[in-house]
Design a protein around this motif. Sequence first.
Motif, PDB file in Angstrom:
ATOM      1  N   LEU A 141      29.166  88.028  58.766  1.00  0.00           N
ATOM      2  CA  LEU A 141      30.239  88.263  57.338  1.00  0.00           C
ATOM      3  C   LEU A 141      31.280  89.284  57.652  1.00  0.00           C
ATOM      4  O   LEU A 141      32.659  88.526  57.158  1.00  0.00           O
ATOM      5  CB  LEU A 141      29.213  89.546  56.192  1.00  0.00           C
ATOM      6  CG  LEU A 141      30.892  89.543  54.692  1.00  0.00           C
ATOM      7  CD1 LEU A 141      30.505  88.633  54.530  1.00  0.00           C
ATOM      8  CD2 LEU A 141      29.706  90.945  54.419  1.00  0.00           C
ATOM      9  N   PHE A 142      31.577  90.162  58.407  1.00  0.00           N
ATOM     10  CA  PHE A 142      33.251  90.673  59.278  1.00  0.00           C
ATOM     11  C   PHE A 142      33.553  89.258  59.987  1.00  0.00           C
ATOM     12  O   PHE A 142      34.817  89.366  59.244  1.00  0.00           O
ATOM     13  CB  PHE A 142      32.585  91.404  59.710  1.00  0.00           C
ATOM     14  CG  PHE A 142      33.321  91.915  61.087  1.00  0.00           C
ATOM     15  CD1 PHE A 142      35.248  92.684  59.736  1.00  0.00           C
ATOM     16  CD2 PHE A 142      34.387  92.090  61.888  1.00  0.00           C
ATOM     17  CE1 PHE A 142      36.077  93.043  60.270  1.00  0.00           C
ATOM     18  CE2 PHE A 142      35.341  92.050  61.961  1.00  0.00           C
ATOM     19  CZ  PHE A 142      36.394  92.689  61.681  1.00  0.00           C
ATOM     20  N   SER A 143      33.085  88.507  60.984  1.00  0.00           N
ATOM     21  CA  SER A 143      33.704  87.766  61.295  1.00  0.00           C
ATOM     22  C   SER A 143      34.527  86.319  60.999  1.00  0.00           C
ATOM     23  O   SER A 143      35.540  85.526  61.223  1.00  0.00           O
ATOM     24  CB  SER A 143      32.876  87.470  62.188  1.00  0.00           C
ATOM     25  OG  SER A 143      32.093  87.564  63.409  1.00  0.00           O
ATOM     26  N   GLY A 144      33.486  86.129  59.728  1.00  0.00           N
ATOM     27  CA  GLY A 144      33.945  84.766  58.684  1.00  0.00           C
ATOM     28  C   GLY A 144      34.559  85.618  58.031  1.00  0.00           C
ATOM     29  O   GLY A 144      35.640  84.254  57.493  1.00  0.00           O
ATOM     30  N   VAL A 145      34.732  86.576  57.061  1.00  0.00           N
ATOM     31  CA  VAL A 145      35.891  87.045  56.150  1.00  0.00           C
ATOM     32  C   VAL A 145      37.415  87.088  57.331  1.00  0.00           C
ATOM     33  O   VAL A 145      38.689  86.965  56.827  1.00  0.00           O
ATOM     34  CB  VAL A 145      35.756  88.554  56.121  1.00  0.00           C
ATOM     35  CG1 VAL A 145      36.983  88.883  55.211  1.00  0.00           C
ATOM     36  CG2 VAL A 145      35.304  88.317  55.104  1.00  0.00           C
ATOM     37  N   ALA A 146      37.667  88.047  58.817  1.00  0.00           N
ATOM     38  CA  ALA A 146      38.346  87.703  59.547  1.00  0.00           C
ATOM     39  C   ALA A 146      38.887  86.366  59.838  1.00  0.00           C
ATOM     40  O   ALA A 146      40.688  86.370  59.919  1.00  0.00           O
ATOM     41  CB  ALA A 146      38.563  88.577  60.777  1.00  0.00           C
ATOM     42  N   GLY A 147      38.053  85.447  60.053  1.00  0.00           N
ATOM     43  CA  GLY A 147      38.239  84.507  60.464  1.00  0.00           C
ATOM     44  C   GLY A 147      39.217  83.724  59.582  1.00  0.00           C
ATOM     45  O   GLY A 147      40.343  82.848  59.355  1.00  0.00           O
ATOM     46  N   LEU A 148      38.611  83.884  57.919  1.00  0.00           N
ATOM     47  CA  LEU A 148      39.170  83.623  56.782  1.00  0.00           C
ATOM     48  C   LEU A 148      41.207  83.798  56.913  1.00  0.00           C
ATOM     49  O   LEU A 148      41.717  82.712  56.669  1.00  0.00           O
ATOM     50  CB  LEU A 148      38.674  83.807  55.774  1.00  0.00           C
ATOM     51  CG  LEU A 148      39.384  83.613  53.984  1.00  0.00           C
ATOM     52  CD1 LEU A 148      38.190  83.742  53.048  1.00  0.00           C
ATOM     53  CD2 LEU A 148      40.488  84.427  53.713  1.00  0.00           C
ATOM     54  N   LEU A 149      41.418  85.356  56.762  1.00  0.00           N
ATOM     55  CA  LEU A 149      42.066  86.061  56.669  1.00  0.00           C
ATOM     56  C   LEU A 149      42.919  85.631  58.275  1.00  0.00           C
ATOM     57  O   LEU A 149      44.990  84.544  57.469  1.00  0.00           O
ATOM     58  CB  LEU A 149      42.282  87.546  56.856  1.00  0.00           C
ATOM     59  CG  LEU A 149      41.504  88.067  55.718  1.00  0.00           C
ATOM     60  CD1 LEU A 149      41.299  89.443  55.541  1.00  0.00           C
ATOM     61  CD2 LEU A 149      42.848  87.642  54.706  1.00  0.00           C
ATOM     62  N   ALA A 150      42.804  85.479  59.223  1.00  0.00           N
ATOM     63  CA  ALA A 150      43.540  85.058  60.716  1.00  0.00           C
ATOM     64  C   ALA A 150      44.054  82.913  59.230  1.00  0.00           C
ATOM     65  O   ALA A 150      45.414  83.120  60.248  1.00  0.00           O
ATOM     66  CB  ALA A 150      42.966  84.851  61.688  1.00  0.00           C
ATOM     67  N   GLY A 151      43.266  82.642  59.992  1.00  0.00           N
ATOM     68  CA  GLY A 151      43.617  80.962  59.533  1.00  0.00           C
ATOM     69  C   GLY A 151      44.398  81.032  58.763  1.00  0.00           C
ATOM     70  O   GLY A 151      45.140  80.059  58.720  1.00  0.00           O
ATOM     71  N   ALA A 152      44.389  81.814  57.333  1.00  0.00           N
ATOM     72  CA  ALA A 152      44.967  81.404  56.146  1.00  0.00           C
ATOM     73  C   ALA A 152      46.700  81.544  56.582  1.00  0.00           C
ATOM     74  O   ALA A 152      47.385  81.034  55.924  1.00  0.00           O
ATOM     75  CB  ALA A 152      44.721  82.390  55.286  1.00  0.00           C
ATOM     76  N   LEU A 153      46.422  82.820  57.350  1.00  0.00           N
ATOM     77  CA  LEU A 153      47.798  83.433  57.381  1.00  0.00           C
ATOM     78  C   LEU A 153      48.704  82.461  58.521  1.00  0.00           C
ATOM     79  O   LEU A 153      49.896  81.760  58.870  1.00  0.00           O
ATOM     80  CB  LEU A 153      48.308  84.668  58.127  1.00  0.00           C
ATOM     81  CG  LEU A 153      47.899  85.897  56.657  1.00  0.00           C
ATOM     82  CD1 LEU A 153      47.260  87.100  57.817  1.00  0.00           C
ATOM     83  CD2 LEU A 153      48.976  85.867  55.928  1.00  0.00           C
ATOM     84  N   SER A 154      47.723  81.997  59.145  1.00  0.00           N
ATOM     85  CA  SER A 154      48.346  80.950  60.523  1.00  0.00           C
ATOM     86  C   SER A 154      49.004  80.075  59.317  1.00  0.00           C
ATOM     87  O   SER A 154      49.590  78.756  59.973  1.00  0.00           O
ATOM     88  CB  SER A 154      47.232  80.886  61.589  1.00  0.00           C
ATOM     89  OG  SER A 154      47.632  79.801  62.335  1.00  0.00           O
ATOM     90  N   MET A 155      47.739  78.943  59.151  1.00  0.00           N
ATOM     91  CA  MET A 155      48.311  77.683  58.792  1.00  0.00           C
ATOM     92  C   MET A 155      48.984  77.719  56.935  1.00  0.00           C
ATOM     93  O   MET A 155      50.499  77.165  57.454  1.00  0.00           O
ATOM     94  CB  MET A 155      46.761  77.476  57.253  1.00  0.00           C
ATOM     95  CG  MET A 155      45.837  76.648  58.504  1.00  0.00           C
ATOM     96  SD  MET A 155      46.043  75.348  58.757  1.00  0.00           S
ATOM     97  CE  MET A 155      45.975  74.035  58.040  1.00  0.00           C
ATOM     98  N   GLY A 156      49.384  78.699  56.434  1.00  0.00           N
ATOM     99  CA  GLY A 156      50.422  79.433  55.832  1.00  0.00           C
ATOM    100  C   GLY A 156      51.868  79.605  56.851  1.00  0.00           C
ATOM    101  O   GLY A 156      52.534  78.703  55.912  1.00  0.00           O
TER     102      GLY A 156
END
Length: 362
Positions: free
Chosen positions: A172-187
């Motif tokens: 769960l922690f890895s998924g949330v961290a991947g979400l935030l990191a990926g969204a910021l990077s994509m934006g």
Amino acid sequence: MSLPATPTARDRRRWAQYLVDERAEARVYRELAARRSGEERAILLALADAEGRHEAHWLELLGGEPTRLPSPGIGTRMLAWMARRFGSIFVLALAQNAESRSPYDTEPYATARMAADEKVHSEVVRGLAARGRRRLSGTFRAAVFGANDGLVSNLALVMGIGATGVAPQFVLFSGVAGLLAGALSMGAGEFVSVRSQRELLDATQPSADAADALPDLDLDANELALVYRTRGMAEADALARARRVVHAAQTQDPSHPYGPEAADAHDHDVVGGAFGAAASSFLFFASGAIIPVLPWLFGLSGIPAVVIALALVGIALLATGATVGLLSGGPPLRRGLRQLAIGFGAAAVTYALGLVFGVSLA
């Protein structure tokens, strides 16, 4: 093509179906026209009038209004439903496909003019749909890519980490961290990409200084011809064009557009806005990336969490692929299955790697 001497009951049923479909298509175009203005409204109303001419043809063959009429085809009913509830881009994309599959090419009782009309209608609708796609494409591209990347990358991440046998909380922690990191990077990446592309387009716009100087140029010897030559015109054509433009500027002829033409006015619409693209990319990546994490977020673990994550992501991948197919005029099911295959393929690779590392760490 020779026609049967006496139309059969089957022929009359087919004519009645054509009649109701033409009426339904005309209503779709009128409902779309009610939401538009200017030139697009006039074009849509003209299409509705053309469908009315086709309707009159089938009425004449039927000898007047039948006492009973069939229901419109499923595709036509879908178009009408969407025209009442959604924007014109989806409807026009579907109408483009429908017009390109006209049965009149092989219908012996349809005139050659009707078959030709349908071919032209397909191109007209394609042009209208293209206008909408240009207005939408920048932000829509970022939204679709963001959602798809979020779905695929975070599914692959949680599948790979989950396969190593770590605790559900770590998945769960890895998924949330991947979400935030990926969204910021994509934006951030989308913002830089779109802003850079718009700046490049701005740099290609002709300068107003050149247009201001036109009245003072020599009619027979001027460098404006070089501008047209840089755009691919032959030397003689460029010189003739330059002379016409300079003459119009010197005589202040309002009927002649003088000055080096601006770049394609649609270019910036296609690229979209940097902030809008960045926000769309961030939000849609996050909305896609949260889906694979949902089973662990609600306390599930192990095989049940994996199965539910795969099912949820599969539905979302089919939906995003079908949406792209609709808007691009392509087959929605094929596009959806392609998205599904790509997403599950990436997840399968990372899951296999997770199993290998899980075994080696055990």
